[in-house]
Write an enzyme that holds these catalytic residues in place. Structure first.
Site, mmCIF file in Angstrom:
data_model
loop_
_atom_site.group_PDB
_atom_site.id
_atom_site.type_symbol
_atom_site.label_atom_id
_atom_site.label_comp_id
_atom_site.label_asym_id
_atom_site.label_seq_id
_atom_site.Cartn_x
_atom_site.Cartn_y
_atom_site.Cartn_z
ATOM 1 N N THR A 57 0.832 -1.203 0.000
ATOM 2 C CA THR A 57 0.000 0.000 0.000
ATOM 3 C C THR A 57 0.867 1.253 0.000
ATOM 4 O OG1 THR A 57 -1.656 -1.235 1.253
ATOM 5 C CG2 THR A 57 -1.920 1.147 1.143
ATOM 6 N N ASP A 58 1.963 1.245 0.744
ATOM 7 C CA ASP A 58 2.897 2.371 0.711
ATOM 8 C C ASP A 58 3.467 2.558 -0.693
ATOM 9 O OD1 ASP A 58 2.810 3.364 3.289
ATOM 10 O OD2 ASP A 58 4.377 2.051 4.031
ATOM 11 N N ILE A 59 3.892 1.457 -1.314
ATOM 12 C CA ILE A 59 4.481 1.545 -2.649
ATOM 13 C C ILE A 59 3.465 2.090 -3.651
ATOM 14 C CG2 ILE A 59 5.445 0.204 -4.556
ATOM 15 C CD1 ILE A 59 7.346 0.473 -2.212
ATOM 16 N N GLY A 79 2.964 5.719 -3.184
ATOM 17 C CA GLY A 79 4.059 6.467 -3.791
ATOM 18 C C GLY A 79 3.890 6.589 -5.292
#
Length: 406
Positions: free
Chosen positions: A178-180, A183
């Site tokens: 989810t972070d990737i 981004g």
């Protein structure tokens, strides 16, 4: 000269989603100035082991996690809890095109570093704010982390063994996906805002939320629910809409079979020595195979165990049926295609001799990605940035250091 070599980014973010967006922009040529806390820096600098090893085998103290998301940046240490530190960051924002931050909602307003404050001194500024839940809504004030969002946002309800099998239960994805993805979406939004500014001269604020991104990336599974009202369940490695599309055992391990259409299924059945499957009234279309999944999958498993993974991959590739092995990371970076594409590379590092890196997947014919510098040491470029960008002289730097502002 990269595609974004005319752009300066002030990266106030830390951990992964924001730094990942900053690294993509940096790979594309942008001058990305990473602002960090004096003495501590980005949280991920301490997220080890493992740490980068120096040429003599000693730990450098640079965590592998940090090294994954901060290439091509310049690190500046500024304590913006102090008034002089706030003034420095505002001055850098005045000379920048983009700000990326991932503080809690309203967290930077106390320092005069929120969008409205910086817009007043740089109306063309593009300000990308990344939070767990966005700037609005009942959860806006909450902290949000990838693992939590994978659960709350539905991904873990789809990941793991079926409820009927041993070991059933929700499982997170093995990387902070989810972070990737946040981004990546943030980068797209920033580039869209740049395109808009080129036409109008106006900057804008971008509100990115991990939860929004997670829900958006449920893709076909979200639509499976929205069109039926039935929540999809965990299927292990199987696909909810395509059969056969999962892992199967072989004589020496496992392999992945991804049959995307009826023609490919017929070819697979022939290679498997079971051509009758393609004309079986239970299996001759994908919709029927999905309906009769419980009958077909055991039949396939009984066949696949008689050949090795390499044999299945070689024979099915020759027949035009998509398939592949299940590699660990050692296998990934030894794979001939990964090697041919240059996905593992290294950069000179001030402490470690060289630092390994995973190359950018972006391949531009006219403005290719350039690898200008390794992930920086904490504060490595403080003096050069403050001199070159803000025109500070040595005496001012001495005063700022003495006051622990930098």
């Amino acid at each position: 000269m990269g595609a974004l070599s005319h752009v300066r980014v002030l990266d106030l973010s830390r951990v992964l989603a924001g730094p990942w967006a900053g690294q993509i922009l940096a790979d594309l040529g942008a001058d990305v100035i990473k602002v960090e806390r004096p003495g501590k820096g980005d949280d991920t600098r301490a997220w080890g082991p493992p740490f980068l090893q120096s040429a003599n085998g000693r730990s450098t103290g640079e965590a592998s996690y940090y090294l994954a998301a901060n290439r091509n940046k310049r690190s500046v240490t500024i304590d913006f809890t102090q008034a002089k530190g706030q003034a420095l960051v505002r001055a850098l924002a005045a000379e920048s095109d983009i700000v990326i931050e991932n503080f809690k909602v309203g967290g930077l307003a106390a320092y005069g570093l929120d969008y409205e404050s910086l817009k007043a001194i740089n109306p063309k500024l593009i300000y990308c704010s990344i939070t767990g839940f966005g700037q609005t809504g009942p959860y806006a004030k909450r902290a949000g982390y990838d693992f939590m969002i994978q659960g709350l946002g539905g991904l873990m309800s789809l990941t793991g063994r079926p409820q009927s099998e041993a070991g059933a239960g929700p499982v997170k994805v093995g990387v902070a996906l989810t972070d990737i993805l946040t981004g990546l979406y943030s980068t797209s939004a920033i580039l869209a805002a740049l395109a808009h500014r080129e036409r109008t001269g106006a900057g804008q604020c971008i509100d990115m939320a991990l939860l929004d991104v997670q829900v958006a990336c449920l893709a076909n599974q979200a639509m499976n629910y929205l069109t039926t009202g039935n929540a999809p369940q965990r299927l292990g490695n199987a696909h909810p809409n395509i059969v056969p599309y999962q892992d199967f055992p072989t004589a020496d391990g496992d392999f992945i079979l991804t049959v995307g259409n009826d023609g490919q299924f017929r070819k697979f059945a022939e290679v498997a020595g079971q051509p009758q499957w393609a004309d079986d009234p239970r299996f001759h279309s994908n919709a029927l195979r999905v309906a009769h999944r419980a009958e077909l999958i055991p039949l396939i498993r009984q066949v696949t165990v008689f050949k090795t993974t390499a044999q299945w991959v070689e024979q099915l590739e020759r027949a035009g049926v998509p398939c592949g092995p299940i590699n660990d990371l050692d296998g990934v970076f030894k794979d001939p295609q990964v090697i041919a594409r240059g996905l593992a590379m290294s950069l000179p590092h001030a402490l470690g001799g060289v630092v390994p890196q995973v190359a950018s997947p972006i391949r531009l014919s006219e403005t290719p990605v350039e690898y200008r510098r390794a992930p920086p040491l904490l504060g490595e470029h403080t003096e050069s940035v403050l001199k070159d960008v803000l025109g500070l002289h040595e005496g001012e730097l001495v005063e700022l250091r003495a006051a622990a502002v930098i």
